[in-house]
Design a protein around this motif. Structure first.
Motif, short mmCIF file in Angstrom:
data_model
loop_
_atom_site.label_atom_id
_atom_site.label_comp_id
_atom_site.label_asym_id
_atom_site.label_seq_id
_atom_site.Cartn_x
_atom_site.Cartn_y
_atom_site.Cartn_z
N VAL A 1 0.87 -1.18 0.00
CA VAL A 1 0.00 0.00 0.00
C VAL A 1 0.90 1.22 0.00
N GLU A 2 0.92 1.90 -1.12
CA GLU A 2 1.90 2.98 -1.31
C GLU A 2 1.40 3.85 -2.46
N ASP A 3 1.57 5.16 -2.34
CA ASP A 3 1.08 6.02 -3.41
C ASP A 3 2.18 6.64 -4.26
N GLU A 4 3.41 6.21 -4.00
CA GLU A 4 4.54 6.78 -4.74
C GLU A 4 4.94 5.78 -5.83
N LEU B 1 2.69 -1.06 4.51
CA LEU B 1 1.71 0.01 4.59
C LEU B 1 2.37 1.38 4.75
N ASP B 2 2.21 2.20 3.74
CA ASP B 2 2.67 3.59 3.81
C ASP B 2 1.74 4.36 4.75
N VAL B 3 2.23 5.43 5.36
CA VAL B 3 1.38 6.20 6.28
C VAL B 3 0.59 7.29 5.57
N MET B 4 1.30 8.15 4.84
CA MET B 4 0.62 9.25 4.16
C MET B 4 0.04 8.77 2.84
N LEU B 5 -1.29 8.65 2.81
CA LEU B 5 -1.96 8.11 1.64
C LEU B 5 -3.21 8.93 1.35
N THR C 1 11.55 3.25 8.48
CA THR C 1 11.59 4.65 8.06
C THR C 1 12.23 4.75 6.68
N LYS C 2 11.56 5.50 5.81
CA LYS C 2 12.12 5.74 4.47
C LYS C 2 13.24 6.76 4.57
N PRO C 3 14.30 6.66 3.81
CA PRO C 3 14.57 5.54 2.91
C PRO C 3 15.15 4.35 3.67
CA CA Z 1 2.79 8.29 0.74
#
Ligand code: CA
Length: 239
Positions: free
Chosen positions: A7-10, A51-55, A100-102
């Motif tokens: 789950v990621e929007d990038e 799971l990404d946080v900011m979506l 934590t990314k990256p």
């Molecule tokens: Ca995101």
């Protein structure tokens, strides 16, 4: 073959993850916003979720909190912010791990492997019958309490074989109660687990939803046998 939901929007990160995970032999599905993430998780029954946080739509914490009530899948939260608060929130909503990314692909793959192994061991210990011949868990077990049946796969509750029409929070509350059968659950705990740690609606919310649920699942809502009030504390689900 283990199935992983990303789950990621990038787009660039999705591509990298998809490539590397497929190369390791995982089956990969992706969702790019909060609502399709929920739908995908319920439909595809992944063995692990990144799971990404900011979506767009629901954020990762909200998704995690909801899915935690429904399925036992390991959830690894990915966030761009190196923030201790995020980590704590992530763990409070029931995430199993946090990166934590990256992050390095090697680190991610190692953690994925470790979590899948942990789940497999638990399943073996429990002698789960939820395995298909190729070893992938597909279905969740139904929860059966006499004439009351919770079916997490279909997201349904049946009473005497008839589907009950429950509001989403009634359903989540019932699932949470059922998973904690015969345990006294305080209002604050219920509130935190079903509505979220920062929910500001107050514990009256719990009482109202319990009353609605009783009207639907109790023979006599005025004399409840299934969801019992524990005076001064909260509730206990008897089954
Ligand atoms: Ca995101």
């Amino acid at each position: 073959m283990d199935k992983i939901l990303i789950v990621e929007d990038e787009p660039a990160l999705i591509e990298t993850l998809e490539y590397n995970l497929s190369r390791q032999g995982y089956r990969v599905t992706t969702a790019q916003d909060g609502f399709s993430a929920l739908a995908m998780a319920r439909q595809a029954h992944p063995d692990l979720i990144l799971l990404d946080v900011m979506l767009p739509g629901l954020d990762g914490f909200e998704i995690c909190r909801i899915l935690r009530q429904e399925m036992n899948v390991p959830i690894l939260i990915l966030t761009a912010r190196d923030d201790e608060v995020d980590k704590i929130v992530g763990l409070e909503v029931g995430a199993d791990d946090y990166l934590t990314k990256p992050f390095s692909m090697r680190e991610l793959l190692a953690r994925i492997k470790a979590h899948l192994r942990r789940v497999r061991l638990i399943r073996e210990e429990m002698g789960s019958e939820d395995e298909t011949p190729n070893g992938t868990a597909i279905t969740q077990r139904k929860l059966v309490f006499d004439n009351l049946v919770l079916d997490p796969d279909r997201h349904e509750v049946l009473l005497n074989g008839n589907v009950l029409h429950l509001k989403p929070k009634e359903y989540e509350l019932l699932v949470f109660l059922a998973h904690n059968r015969r345990i006294v659950l305080g209002r604050d705990l219920i509130l935190e687990r079903v509505w979220g740690w920062d929910y500001s609606g107050g514990s009256r919310t719990v009482d109202v939803h319990v009353r609605w649920l009783r009207e639907k699942i109790e023979v006599d809502p005025a004399d409840p046998q299934r969801i019992v009030t524990v005076r001064g504390t909260g509730y206990r689900f008897e089954g």
